[in-house]
Scaffold this active site. Structure first.
Site, mmCIF file in Angstrom:
data_model
loop_
_atom_site.group_PDB
_atom_site.id
_atom_site.type_symbol
_atom_site.label_atom_id
_atom_site.label_comp_id
_atom_site.label_asym_id
_atom_site.label_seq_id
_atom_site.Cartn_x
_atom_site.Cartn_y
_atom_site.Cartn_z
ATOM 1 N N GLY A 11 0.818 -1.209 0.000
ATOM 2 C CA GLY A 11 0.000 0.000 0.000
ATOM 3 C C GLY A 11 0.848 1.253 0.000
ATOM 4 O O GLY A 11 1.621 1.484 0.931
ATOM 5 N N GLY A 13 -0.400 4.318 0.054
ATOM 6 C CA GLY A 13 -1.283 5.425 0.458
ATOM 7 C C GLY A 13 -0.609 6.218 1.566
ATOM 8 O O GLY A 13 0.621 6.212 1.704
ATOM 9 N N PHE A 14 -1.420 6.866 2.398
ATOM 10 C CA PHE A 14 -0.846 7.744 3.423
ATOM 11 C C PHE A 14 0.031 6.987 4.412
ATOM 12 O O PHE A 14 1.109 7.434 4.765
ATOM 13 C CB PHE A 14 -1.972 8.467 4.177
ATOM 14 C CG PHE A 14 -2.569 9.584 3.382
ATOM 15 C CD1 PHE A 14 -1.920 10.797 3.283
ATOM 16 C CD2 PHE A 14 -3.767 9.424 2.721
ATOM 17 C CE1 PHE A 14 -2.455 11.837 2.537
ATOM 18 C CE2 PHE A 14 -4.319 10.454 1.976
ATOM 19 C CZ PHE A 14 -3.662 11.663 1.879
ATOM 20 N N GLY A 15 -0.430 5.809 4.856
ATOM 21 C CA GLY A 15 0.339 5.064 5.858
ATOM 22 C C GLY A 15 1.594 4.442 5.271
ATOM 23 O O GLY A 15 2.712 4.652 5.767
ATOM 24 N N GLU A 170 -18.901 17.740 1.757
ATOM 25 C CA GLU A 170 -18.067 18.415 0.757
ATOM 26 C C GLU A 170 -18.653 18.248 -0.647
ATOM 27 O O GLU A 170 -18.723 19.199 -1.424
ATOM 28 C CB GLU A 170 -16.630 17.857 0.826
ATOM 29 C CG GLU A 170 -15.910 18.343 2.082
ATOM 30 C CD GLU A 170 -14.602 17.612 2.385
ATOM 31 O OE1 GLU A 170 -13.889 18.069 3.295
ATOM 32 O OE2 GLU A 170 -14.286 16.602 1.738
ATOM 33 N N ASP A 299 -6.156 2.844 7.755
ATOM 34 C CA ASP A 299 -7.588 2.489 7.791
ATOM 35 C C ASP A 299 -7.837 0.998 7.961
ATOM 36 O O ASP A 299 -8.955 0.590 8.276
ATOM 37 C CB ASP A 299 -8.256 2.928 6.479
ATOM 38 C CG ASP A 299 -8.531 4.419 6.444
ATOM 39 O OD1 ASP A 299 -8.181 5.105 7.418
ATOM 40 O OD2 ASP A 299 -9.093 4.890 5.433
ATOM 41 N N ALA A 314 -6.351 10.568 7.406
ATOM 42 C CA ALA A 314 -4.978 10.580 6.904
ATOM 43 C C ALA A 314 -3.937 10.837 8.012
ATOM 44 O O ALA A 314 -2.903 10.149 8.041
ATOM 45 C CB ALA A 314 -4.863 11.611 5.782
#
Ligand SMILES: Cc1cc2nc3c(=O)[nH]c(=O)nc-3n(C[C@H](O)[C@H](O)[C@H](O)COP(=O)(O)OP(=O)(O)OC[C@H]3O[C@@H](n4cnc5c(N)ncnc54)[C@H](O)[C@@H]3O)c2cc1C
Length: 420
Positions: A11, A13-15, A170, A299, A314
């Site tokens: 992954g 992503g952010f992590g 949003e 997540d 995040a």
């Protein structure tokens, strides 16, 4: 043979990406595996979905981000399961052995057991999802323009967003802006400002992670913009022609899903109990219980702190990524792992032009000041100098002209007579 410990990170992503970058000087061999070639800045996805930004403004090739990090190799591939006893990641087309494993495959949307709603209620998680939402929204206006029956025309001009969390709020604020400003003068047979945008939340108030007074401010701001906000609205059915909320039927051709999340299915192969959202309950050191060589972050994991689960945002994933990097350095030195502690720096949501809410540990903001805080934080965390400049320019242009530059209908069914 190279005896440098091999860390596989699944992954980007952010992590996962934060962990990889924080290990740039560590005496480790890193392999970062992702099924996509890009890191995606999900907090701005709704802006792609509502034609304010282009996909490439919020996504950067992972390979490019780690270009100069010589201890890291980037591989594009899909992990399908983990062979925990043999320390192997099984891919759809191969396998990878590891000494240490970091799993950061995030979450996806969940329809709460109603997968039959998925074709009619587009979720927002990937670039493809955002382009699909943009397509459905713009097609709806095109179909309304060609419709002669006023009732059917109004169905095309009705947009329902299910889920009043930050993404739903949003999306709702941005959609009203599209209808009331960006498209206002583009059509001849319809008046886009007649479009209805409904935000349905099952719980009593929108933005549940925020303090109640900010939820109320957000509701007021959305209503001022023209969104119909409804709390306590449990959706009971979704099909091609509308949404049911108990006995009430809302006729619409465009439903957007911003309600539930479920952890990535990779967790199922770990052989540990998962919570209702499919997340792994990790140890305080962020490892899989009984396996100090496997870290599960972002997540995909859940951890209680001060009696509450950490939020699936995040900053949690990034802080966990940095902490895991530190624990990996300790593990190779033979030192004990340290427990993780989350530092809550605040929570932001933008409602629309000049409107937003911000909950910081010591104060709450709403309105224009929260909107500015949101803008600055998102530019700061966006990866890549080019993207920051492009996004700033697009926002400035949109602010001055009320226009949206990315109003292209692409992907999906080829003809405008296909169902949206
Ligand atoms: C629309 C939207 C808006 C959001 N807005 C905000 C916000 O405003 N503020 C905020 O703080 N948070 C926000 N979030 C939440 C935030 O994006 C997540 O909490 C964060 O991305 C979690 O990071 P992660 O590393 O766990 O997972 P992700 O960032 O989702 O990364 C997971 C990565 O794993 C890869 N992957 C998944 N499965 C596999 C597999 N089997 N094999 C290989 N690779 C795989 C994916 O391609 C992806 O790159 C938002 C989320 C969404 C969807």
């Amino acid at each position: 043979m190279d005896r440098t410990p091999h860390v596989v990170i699944i992954g980007g992503g952010f992590g996962g990406l934060t962990a990889a970058k924080a290990l740039r000087k560590a005496p480790l061999r890193l392999t970062l595996l992702d099924r996509r070639n890009h890191h995606l800045f999900q907090p701005l996805l709704y802006q792609v979905a509502t034609a304010a930004l282009n996909p490439s403004d919020i996504a950067v090739p992972i390979r490019h981000i780690l270009q100069r990090q010589m201890n890291a190799t980037v591989l594009m591939g899909e992990a399908t399961s983990i062979d925990v006893p043999n320390r192997k990641v099984i891919l759809s087309d191969g396998e990878l052995s590891y000494d240490y494993l970091v799993i950061a495959t995030g979450a996806t949307h969940s329809y709460f057991g109603h997968d039959d709603w998925a074709p009619y209620a587009a979720g927002l998680k990937t670039i493809e999802d955002a382009i699909e939402i943009r397509r459905r929204v713009l097609i709806a206006f095109e179909r309304a323009e060609r419709e002669s029956d006023p009732e059917r025309q109004q169905e095309w001009l009705t947009f329902v967003i299910v889920g009043g969390g930050p993404t739903g709020a949003e999306l709702a604020g941005a959609l009203v802006e599209v209808a009331h400003h960006a498209l206002a003068r583009d059509f001849r047979n319809i008046d886009p400002t007649r479009a209805r945008v409904l935000l349905l939340e099952g719980g009593p108030r929108i933005l549940p992670p925020f303090p109640p007074e900010l939820s109320e401010k957000a509701r007021e701001q959305l209503q001022r913009l023209g969104v119909e906000v409804r709390g306590g609205s449990q959706v009971t059915g979704i099909d091609a022609e509308g949404v049911s909320v108990g006995p009430e039927r809302i006729k619409t051709r465009t439903v957007l899903w911003a309600a539930g999340v479920a952890a990535s299915p990779l967790a199922k192969s770990l052989g540990v109990p998962l919570d209702r959202a499919g997340r792994v309950a990790v140890t305080p050191e962020l490892t899989l219980p009984g396996h100090p060589e496997i870290f599960v972050i972002g997540d995909l994991s859940t951890l209680m702190q001060d009696g509450k689960p950490l939020p699936g945002v995040a900053p949690t994933a990034m802080q966990e990524g940095r902490h895991t990097a530190e624990n990996l350095r300790r593990a190779v030195r033979g030192e004990p792992l340290l427990p993780f502690r989350y530092h809550d720096k605040g929570n932001l949501a933008v409602i629309g032009r000049g409107a937003g809410v911000a909950a910081f540990p010591k104060s709450n903001w709403s309105g224009r000041i929260a909107w500015w805080a949101w803008l600055l934080v998102h530019i700061f965390y966006l990866i890549g100098f080019r993207n920051r400049v492009l996004v700033l320019l697009e926002w400035a242009w949109a602010y001055l002209t009320w226009q949206r530059g990315a109003r292209l209908i692409t992907g999906g069914p080829k003809s405008t007579s296909d169902p949206a």
